[in-house]
Design an enzyme around this catalytic site. Structure first.
Site, mmCIF file in Angstrom:
data_model
loop_
_atom_site.group_PDB
_atom_site.id
_atom_site.type_symbol
_atom_site.label_atom_id
_atom_site.label_comp_id
_atom_site.label_asym_id
_atom_site.label_seq_id
_atom_site.Cartn_x
_atom_site.Cartn_y
_atom_site.Cartn_z
ATOM 1 N N GLY A 15 5.453 3.962 -0.034
ATOM 2 C CA GLY A 15 5.550 2.940 -1.072
ATOM 3 C C GLY A 15 6.921 2.715 -1.675
ATOM 4 N N TYR B 54 -3.107 8.590 -17.199
ATOM 5 C CA TYR B 54 -2.012 7.883 -16.522
ATOM 6 C C TYR B 54 -1.130 7.175 -17.561
ATOM 7 C CZ TYR B 54 0.364 5.037 -12.969
ATOM 8 O OH TYR B 54 1.308 4.449 -12.163
ATOM 9 N N THR C 2 1.170 -0.923 -2.604
ATOM 10 C CA THR C 2 1.557 0.320 -1.927
ATOM 11 C C THR C 2 0.286 1.130 -1.655
ATOM 12 O OG1 THR C 2 1.707 1.807 -3.832
ATOM 13 C CG2 THR C 2 3.628 0.395 -3.412
ATOM 14 N N PRO C 3 0.412 2.189 -0.873
ATOM 15 C CA PRO C 3 -0.778 3.005 -0.569
ATOM 16 C C PRO C 3 -1.389 3.700 -1.783
ATOM 17 C CG PRO C 3 0.918 3.360 1.083
ATOM 18 C CD PRO C 3 1.556 2.546 -0.010
HETATM 19 P P1 NAD Z 1 2.508 6.004 -3.145
HETATM 20 O O1 NAD Z 1 1.237 6.751 -3.253
HETATM 21 O O2 NAD Z 1 2.670 4.998 -2.072
HETATM 22 O O3 NAD Z 1 3.732 7.029 -3.042
HETATM 23 C C1 NAD Z 1 3.825 8.135 -3.883
HETATM 24 C C2 NAD Z 1 4.503 9.272 -3.138
HETATM 25 O O4 NAD Z 1 4.590 10.382 -4.037
HETATM 26 C C3 NAD Z 1 3.696 9.728 -1.921
HETATM 27 O O5 NAD Z 1 4.525 9.766 -0.769
HETATM 28 C C4 NAD Z 1 3.225 11.122 -2.307
HETATM 29 O O6 NAD Z 1 3.116 12.027 -1.206
HETATM 30 C C5 NAD Z 1 4.291 11.552 -3.301
HETATM 31 N N1 NAD Z 1 3.840 12.624 -4.157
HETATM 32 C C6 NAD Z 1 2.648 12.747 -4.790
HETATM 33 N N2 NAD Z 1 2.585 13.913 -5.442
HETATM 34 C C7 NAD Z 1 3.778 14.528 -5.247
HETATM 35 C C8 NAD Z 1 4.331 15.763 -5.659
HETATM 36 N N3 NAD Z 1 3.649 16.637 -6.421
HETATM 37 N N4 NAD Z 1 5.584 16.079 -5.267
HETATM 38 C C9 NAD Z 1 6.300 15.225 -4.495
HETATM 39 N N5 NAD Z 1 5.821 14.053 -4.048
HETATM 40 C C10 NAD Z 1 4.574 13.713 -4.425
HETATM 41 O O7 NAD Z 1 2.707 5.352 -4.581
HETATM 42 P P2 NAD Z 1 3.715 4.236 -5.118
HETATM 43 O O8 NAD Z 1 2.914 3.065 -5.508
HETATM 44 O O9 NAD Z 1 4.869 4.068 -4.216
HETATM 45 O O10 NAD Z 1 4.147 4.946 -6.478
HETATM 46 C C11 NAD Z 1 5.461 5.404 -6.737
HETATM 47 C C12 NAD Z 1 5.626 5.486 -8.239
HETATM 48 O O11 NAD Z 1 5.460 4.188 -8.806
HETATM 49 C C13 NAD Z 1 4.605 6.396 -8.939
HETATM 50 O O12 NAD Z 1 5.246 7.125 -9.963
HETATM 51 C C14 NAD Z 1 3.614 5.412 -9.520
HETATM 52 O O13 NAD Z 1 2.930 5.931 -10.642
HETATM 53 C C15 NAD Z 1 4.534 4.261 -9.873
HETATM 54 N N6 NAD Z 1 3.873 2.967 -10.029
HETATM 55 C C16 NAD Z 1 3.239 2.374 -8.979
HETATM 56 C C17 NAD Z 1 2.623 1.152 -9.168
HETATM 57 C C18 NAD Z 1 1.898 0.425 -8.064
HETATM 58 O O14 NAD Z 1 1.202 -0.567 -8.341
HETATM 59 N N7 NAD Z 1 2.031 0.833 -6.812
HETATM 60 C C19 NAD Z 1 2.650 0.539 -10.425
HETATM 61 C C20 NAD Z 1 3.301 1.176 -11.482
HETATM 62 C C21 NAD Z 1 3.915 2.390 -11.264
#
Ligand code: NAD
Length: 275
Positions: free
Chosen positions: A17, A156, A193-194
């Site tokens: 992501g 969250y 994203t996933p």
């Molecule tokens: P994602 O699930 O695609 O990627 C998250 C990554 O974090 C994964 O590769 C996972 O293996 C890794 N991860 C999880 N736990 C971990 C740990 N303990 N140590 C190291 N790595 C770890 O998610 P994303 O959507 O790319 O999210 C990235 C960030 O963006 C997060 O902080 C999420 O809360 C934030 N976010 C996402 C969205 C959305 O809509 N996708 C919206 C707001 C905020």
């Protein structure tokens, strides 16, 4: 495009992501990147993708961001290969939710450890080092859930609200100490994203009184939600954001183009929080 040549970046959660997109975008802008994730094969794949376009510009490591002792090793690894780290993207995070009356402390603590404690530990390590190596830019990935509440997402929201104010406190401390370090938070809305397919975000349970909320969180699978459907319902622009769009904002904040920007929350949400 911002110029990050000569810069060294660490990106956590870079196996998927937004983190993967950040690793790619930072390298595209010229930075050397140390990509980390708890998922080894995933972050190795990210490194392979970056390496294809930018040979030798990327390294990777398996890192659980909740492991306090490992943070120093990660910085040392990056420094030994690439030089002093000047950019940290605290991106790793998970989604989890459910009605407060059914939520247990163990899940609360796990989410806080991954989403909030890690931001503190990582920022502390970055500040300890960057203050002696010419400064830098720390970017903490929060969420629109760090700006306003959402039923069923109490933990969250609390974790991402914590990231928001921790970021401001860190930015003020860096400024007052003359460390030459800028600290900002980024607040994505619905990004495709996933995370939406692997999170146990059972928010619908907590929103039974609202038809809109039911539509919003209508589930596509046992533990999965559809960002396309959710974005159509809640995002004025009518679509989810792309990870690369968030990565472009992160790259700007990492660069000298953002040299007077610190302690701020940068919302990227297709106008979702504008109303
Ligand atoms: P994602 O699930 O695609 O990627 C998250 C990554 O974090 C994964 O590769 C996972 O293996 C890794 N991860 C999880 N736990 C971990 C740990 N303990 N140590 C190291 N790595 C770890 O998610 P994303 O959507 O790319 O999210 C990235 C960030 O963006 C997060 O902080 C999420 O809360 C934030 N976010 C996402 C969205 C959305 O809509 N996708 C919206 C707001 C905020």
């Amino acid at each position: 495009m911002p110029d990050l040549s000569g810069q060294v970046a660490i990106v956590t959660g870079a196996g998927s992501g937004i983190g993967r997109a950040c690793a790619i975008a930072l390298a595209d802008a010229g930075a050397r990147v140390h990509a980390t994730d708890i998922d080894g094969p995933a972050v190795e794949e990210t490194a392979r993708m970056v390496d294809q376009a930018h040979d030798g510009q990327v390294t990777f490591a398996v890192q659980d961001v909740t492991d306090e002792a490992l943070w120093s090793d990660i910085f040392s690894e990056a420094e030994s290969v690439h030089g002093p780290v000047s950019i940290l993207v605290n991106n790793a995070g998970i989604g989890d939710g459910g009605p407060i009356v059914e939520y247990d402390l163990e899940r609360w603590r796990r989410l806080m450890a991954i989403n909030l404690d890690s931001v503190f530990i990582g920022t502390r390590e970055a500040m300890r080092r960057m203050k002696d190596t010419g400064g830098g830019s720390i970017i903490n990935i929060s969420s629109v859930a760090g700006l306003r509440g959402a039923p069923g997402a109490s933990a969250y929201c609390a974790s991402k609200g914590g990231v928001r104010l921790f970021t401001k406190a860190a930015a003020l401390e860096c400024a007052s100490m003359g460390y030459g370090i800028r600290v900002n938070s980024v607040h994505p809305g619905i990004i495709d994203t996933p995370i939406w397919t692997k999170s146990i975000v059972d928010m619908a349970q907590a929103t039974q009184d609202s038809e809109e909320a039911q539509a919003l969180f209508s589930q596509t699978g046992a533990n999965a939600m559809d960002p396309e459907l959710i974005a159509q319902n809640v995002t004025p622009m009518g679509r989810p954001g792309r990870a690369g769009e968030v990565a472009d904002l992160v790259t700007f904040l990492a660069s000298d183009d953002a040299s007077y920007i610190s302690g701020q929350e940068h919302v990227i949400d297709g106008a979702m929080t504008a109303r």
